[in-house]
Motif scaffolding. Structure first.
Motif, PDB file in Angstrom:
ATOM      1  N   HIS A  82       0.819  -1.216   0.000  1.00  0.00           N
ATOM      2  CA  HIS A  82       0.000   0.000   0.000  1.00  0.00           C
ATOM      3  C   HIS A  82       0.850   1.262   0.000  1.00  0.00           C
ATOM      4  O   HIS A  82       0.582   2.206  -0.741  1.00  0.00           O
ATOM      5  N   ARG A  83       1.885   1.265   0.843  1.00  0.00           N
ATOM      6  CA  ARG A  83       2.687   2.484   0.963  1.00  0.00           C
ATOM      7  C   ARG A  83       3.287   2.892  -0.378  1.00  0.00           C
ATOM      8  O   ARG A  83       3.153   4.037  -0.812  1.00  0.00           O
ATOM      9  N   GLU A  84       3.953   1.937  -1.029  1.00  0.00           N
ATOM     10  CA  GLU A  84       4.615   2.280  -2.296  1.00  0.00           C
ATOM     11  C   GLU A  84       3.630   2.855  -3.307  1.00  0.00           C
ATOM     12  O   GLU A  84       3.894   3.891  -3.935  1.00  0.00           O
ATOM     13  N   PHE A  85       2.473   2.207  -3.449  1.00  0.00           N
ATOM     14  CA  PHE A  85       1.555   2.650  -4.505  1.00  0.00           C
ATOM     15  C   PHE A  85       0.780   3.908  -4.132  1.00  0.00           C
ATOM     16  O   PHE A  85       0.452   4.717  -4.998  1.00  0.00           O
ATOM     17  N   VAL A  86       0.520   4.102  -2.839  1.00  0.00           N
ATOM     18  CA  VAL A  86      -0.114   5.363  -2.409  1.00  0.00           C
ATOM     19  C   VAL A  86       0.846   6.525  -2.662  1.00  0.00           C
ATOM     20  O   VAL A  86       0.456   7.571  -3.183  1.00  0.00           O
ATOM     21  N   VAL A  87       2.118   6.336  -2.327  1.00  0.00           N
ATOM     22  CA  VAL A  87       3.101   7.410  -2.512  1.00  0.00           C
ATOM     23  C   VAL A  87       3.272   7.717  -4.000  1.00  0.00           C
ATOM     24  O   VAL A  87       3.286   8.884  -4.414  1.00  0.00           O
ATOM     25  N   GLY A  93       0.038  13.064  -8.628  1.00  0.00           N
ATOM     26  CA  GLY A  93      -0.971  14.123  -8.511  1.00  0.00           C
ATOM     27  C   GLY A  93      -2.400  13.615  -8.491  1.00  0.00           C
ATOM     28  O   GLY A  93      -3.338  14.386  -8.694  1.00  0.00           O
ATOM     29  N   LYS A  94      -2.583  12.318  -8.241  1.00  0.00           N
ATOM     30  CA  LYS A  94      -3.939  11.748  -8.215  1.00  0.00           C
ATOM     31  C   LYS A  94      -4.486  11.718  -6.795  1.00  0.00           C
ATOM     32  O   LYS A  94      -3.732  11.558  -5.829  1.00  0.00           O
ATOM     33  N   GLN A  95      -5.815  11.845  -6.674  1.00  0.00           N
ATOM     34  CA  GLN A  95      -6.473  11.595  -5.395  1.00  0.00           C
ATOM     35  C   GLN A  95      -6.300  10.111  -5.097  1.00  0.00           C
ATOM     36  O   GLN A  95      -6.282   9.302  -6.030  1.00  0.00           O
ATOM     37  N   VAL A  96      -6.179   9.762  -3.809  1.00  0.00           N
ATOM     38  CA  VAL A  96      -5.860   8.365  -3.501  1.00  0.00           C
ATOM     39  C   VAL A  96      -6.879   7.738  -2.557  1.00  0.00           C
ATOM     40  O   VAL A  96      -7.200   8.300  -1.504  1.00  0.00           O
ATOM     41  N   PHE A  97      -7.368   6.570  -2.938  1.00  0.00           N
ATOM     42  CA  PHE A  97      -8.142   5.717  -2.044  1.00  0.00           C
ATOM     43  C   PHE A  97      -7.253   4.500  -1.777  1.00  0.00           C
ATOM     44  O   PHE A  97      -6.543   4.031  -2.681  1.00  0.00           O
ATOM     45  N   MET A 112       2.612   7.801   4.156  1.00  0.00           N
ATOM     46  CA  MET A 112       1.530   7.892   3.163  1.00  0.00           C
ATOM     47  C   MET A 112       0.749   9.189   3.335  1.00  0.00           C
ATOM     48  O   MET A 112       0.420   9.870   2.366  1.00  0.00           O
ATOM     49  N   ILE A 113       0.466   9.539   4.590  1.00  0.00           N
ATOM     50  CA  ILE A 113      -0.268  10.785   4.873  1.00  0.00           C
ATOM     51  C   ILE A 113       0.565  11.982   4.421  1.00  0.00           C
ATOM     52  O   ILE A 113       0.055  12.910   3.786  1.00  0.00           O
ATOM     53  N   LYS A 114       1.866  11.931   4.702  1.00  0.00           N
ATOM     54  CA  LYS A 114       2.753  13.046   4.340  1.00  0.00           C
ATOM     55  C   LYS A 114       2.843  13.192   2.805  1.00  0.00           C
ATOM     56  O   LYS A 114       2.763  14.302   2.271  1.00  0.00           O
ATOM     57  N   ALA A 115       2.995  12.066   2.112  1.00  0.00           N
ATOM     58  CA  ALA A 115       3.109  12.128   0.646  1.00  0.00           C
ATOM     59  C   ALA A 115       1.862  12.763   0.041  1.00  0.00           C
ATOM     60  O   ALA A 115       1.952  13.566  -0.892  1.00  0.00           O
ATOM     61  N   CYS A 116       0.688  12.427   0.586  1.00  0.00           N
ATOM     62  CA  CYS A 116      -0.558  12.996   0.047  1.00  0.00           C
ATOM     63  C   CYS A 116      -0.637  14.484   0.380  1.00  0.00           C
ATOM     64  O   CYS A 116      -1.022  15.291  -0.470  1.00  0.00           O
ATOM     65  N   ALA A 117      -0.258  14.850   1.600  1.00  0.00           N
ATOM     66  CA  ALA A 117      -0.284  16.269   1.986  1.00  0.00           C
ATOM     67  C   ALA A 117       0.708  17.060   1.128  1.00  0.00           C
ATOM     68  O   ALA A 117       0.372  18.123   0.600  1.00  0.00           O
ATOM     69  N   ASP A 118       1.923  16.537   0.971  1.00  0.00           N
ATOM     70  CA  ASP A 118       2.962  17.232   0.189  1.00  0.00           C
ATOM     71  C   ASP A 118       2.511  17.474  -1.251  1.00  0.00           C
ATOM     72  O   ASP A 118       2.867  18.478  -1.861  1.00  0.00           O
ATOM     73  N   ASN A 119       1.761  16.516  -1.779  1.00  0.00           N
ATOM     74  CA  ASN A 119       1.326  16.636  -3.175  1.00  0.00           C
ATOM     75  C   ASN A 119      -0.089  17.206  -3.303  1.00  0.00           C
ATOM     76  O   ASN A 119      -0.671  17.186  -4.394  1.00  0.00           O
ATOM     77  N   GLY A 302      -6.768   9.219   5.849  1.00  0.00           N
ATOM     78  CA  GLY A 302      -5.574   8.478   6.252  1.00  0.00           C
ATOM     79  C   GLY A 302      -5.376   8.470   7.763  1.00  0.00           C
ATOM     80  O   GLY A 302      -4.960   7.451   8.334  1.00  0.00           O
ATOM     81  N   GLU A 303      -5.702   9.575   8.407  1.00  0.00           N
ATOM     82  CA  GLU A 303      -5.525   9.656   9.870  1.00  0.00           C
ATOM     83  C   GLU A 303      -6.346   8.588  10.588  1.00  0.00           C
ATOM     84  O   GLU A 303      -5.947   8.104  11.654  1.00  0.00           O
ATOM     85  N   GLU A 304      -7.489   8.225  10.013  1.00  0.00           N
ATOM     86  CA  GLU A 304      -8.341   7.197  10.624  1.00  0.00           C
ATOM     87  C   GLU A 304      -7.691   5.810  10.459  1.00  0.00           C
ATOM     88  O   GLU A 304      -7.734   4.988  11.383  1.00  0.00           O
ATOM     89  N   GLY A 305      -7.079   5.586   9.314  1.00  0.00           N
ATOM     90  CA  GLY A 305      -6.352   4.328   9.121  1.00  0.00           C
ATOM     91  C   GLY A 305      -5.191   4.224  10.096  1.00  0.00           C
ATOM     92  O   GLY A 305      -4.938   3.170  10.684  1.00  0.00           O
ATOM     93  N   LEU A 306      -4.493   5.342  10.281  1.00  0.00           N
ATOM     94  CA  LEU A 306      -3.355   5.394  11.207  1.00  0.00           C
ATOM     95  C   LEU A 306      -3.780   5.093  12.648  1.00  0.00           C
ATOM     96  O   LEU A 306      -3.063   4.388  13.368  1.00  0.00           O
ATOM     97  N   ARG A 307      -4.950   5.613  13.063  1.00  0.00           N
ATOM     98  CA  ARG A 307      -5.426   5.349  14.442  1.00  0.00           C
ATOM     99  C   ARG A 307      -5.491   3.846  14.706  1.00  0.00           C
ATOM    100  O   ARG A 307      -5.103   3.379  15.776  1.00  0.00           O
ATOM    101  N   ASP A 308      -5.986   3.106  13.740  1.00  0.00           N
ATOM    102  CA  ASP A 308      -6.084   1.650  13.929  1.00  0.00           C
ATOM    103  C   ASP A 308      -4.703   1.005  13.970  1.00  0.00           C
ATOM    104  O   ASP A 308      -4.456   0.120  14.788  1.00  0.00           O
ATOM    105  N   ILE A 309      -3.813   1.438  13.073  1.00  0.00           N
ATOM    106  CA  ILE A 309      -2.501   0.780  13.002  1.00  0.00           C
ATOM    107  C   ILE A 309      -1.681   1.066  14.268  1.00  0.00           C
ATOM    108  O   ILE A 309      -0.891   0.223  14.706  1.00  0.00           O
TER     109      ILE A 309
END
Ligand code: NAD
Length: 328
Positions: A82-87, A93-97, A112-119, A302-309
């Motif tokens: 997941h990490r590689e492909f989300v980043v 420049g795509k929205q990510v699910f 993953m959260i940072k890469a999405c925020a940065d972009n 992403g923050e919700e996914g992080l809470r679980d992990i």
């Protein structure tokens, strides 16, 4: 106009659930695929009438940056990928699910959260149940203290997995029941209390040690919440179970099933909980796309996914320490 979605990874969940749901969605549609298997590309192209230029493999995937047909990349690969492909999707420049579990580690989730925020793109996690009105009904009991404070939640999420060499049995690919069915049990406890756990103790078990050599087949874990509420959760690749019960100061609520694709239902002293839902994944996709279009908050970012992990990592720590209580 519908936004264009590309699915990455054409396994069970993409094939049986997401692609069919994308035929029902009002805000988005399936326009592209990313696959490592040329024969699947051919089948999907015909079945869903996909343009050749919208079909990618894992190597040329980054060229998706130049494809205006594709607005959203939906990552449906084994968790360790997941990490590689989300980043890579964020950099394009795509929205990510991204499917659950978000990733095997807190560090992955944060990257993953940072890469999405940065972009400057959004990241939504595929927590389909949070879009289900039946889930929202019991979340409301917790939020509004309908039956007083929630004191104790018991929750079970599992199914019998007959496979022996799937990624779910493979540590390097992000297997193990905790990240898989375990996040449903964890979400059950979090959503039924409306709180975030502050400590956890956990135990792992297996009845099939020949198959579950690298990862856990079955886990139990106990959560403590800031209000003093407790949860006892059970999750397994060896046991069919799908239930949630909350005991409150002045009442109770229960769901069975609580995390199925269809037919989630339950009851409380106020009566049955049984809202109709045409297609859970279509609802999830449409609501997430609507949030993207309107610039409003995603139900499960992403923050919700992080809470679980974070909790899943604490559970592994607890087990490694012989069942010690771990603060979160
Ligand atoms: P699957 O094994 O059926 O599919 C995985 C896909 O990844 C396959 O197409 C496979 O070819 C591809 N892949 C690429 N590299 C791979 C590798 N090195 N090893 C194994 N497969 C590789 O799995 P799935 O059940 O479709 O799960 C995919 C994701 O979707 C997971 O994150 C899973 O947790 C999630 N999922 C979510 C739900 C839900 O209800 N939200 C349900 C099922 C699965």
């Amino acid at each position: 106009d519908k936004l264009g979605v590309a699915l990455v990874g054409l396994g069970y969940y993409s094939t049986d659930l997401l692609a069919p749901a994308l035929q029902l969605t009002k805000n988005c549609q399936l326009v592209g695929i990313v696959t490592g298997t040329p024969s699947k590309a051919e089948t999907w192209k015909k079945k869903y009438n996909l343009a050749d230029k919208n079909i990618y493999n894992y190597q040329n995937f980054d060229q998706i940056a130049n494809n205006p047909d594709i607005d959203i990349v939906y990552v449906v690969l084994p968790p360790s990928m997941h990490r590689e492909f989300v980043v890579r999707a964020a950099k394009a420049g795509k929205q990510v699910f991204c499917e659950k579990p978000m990733a095997p580690s807190v560090a992955d989730c944060e990257a993953m959260i940072k890469a999405c925020a940065d972009n400057k793109v959004k990241l939504a996690i595929g927590y389909r149940c949070q879009h289900d009105p039946n889930t929202q009904a019991f979340q409301k009991f917790a939020k509004e203290s309908t039956f007083g404070k929630v004191r104790m939640v018991t929750c079970g999420a599992g199914y019998f997995d007959a496979r022996t060499t799937h990624w779910k049995q493979n540590k390097a690919l992000g297997g193990g029941v905790m990240g898989d069915m375990g996040v449903y049990a964890l979400q059950g406890a979090r959503l039924a209390t409306g709180e975030e756990p502050i400590s956890v103790t956990a135990q792992f078990h297996t009845t099939r040690p020949d198959i579950y050599k690298e990862v856990e087949e079955t886990a139990t874990f106990q959560l403590e919440f800031p209000s003093g509420a407790l949860a006892a959760c059970h999750t397994s690749f060896g046991i069919n179970m799908n239930y949630l019960q909350a005991n409150c100061e002045k009442g109770w609520f229960k769901m069975e099933p609580f995390s199925s694709y269809t037919g989630n239902k339950g009851s409380s002293p106020l009566g049955p909980i049984n809202f109709p839902l045409e297609n859970q994944q279509a609802r999830q996709l449409d609501e997430d796309v609507e949030a993207l279009m309107k610039g409003t908050a995603l139900i499960a970012p992403g923050e919700e996914g992080l809470r679980d992990i974070r909790v899943v990592e604490a559970i592994y720590k607890s087990v490694a320490a012989g069942g010690k209580m771990i603060k979160i």
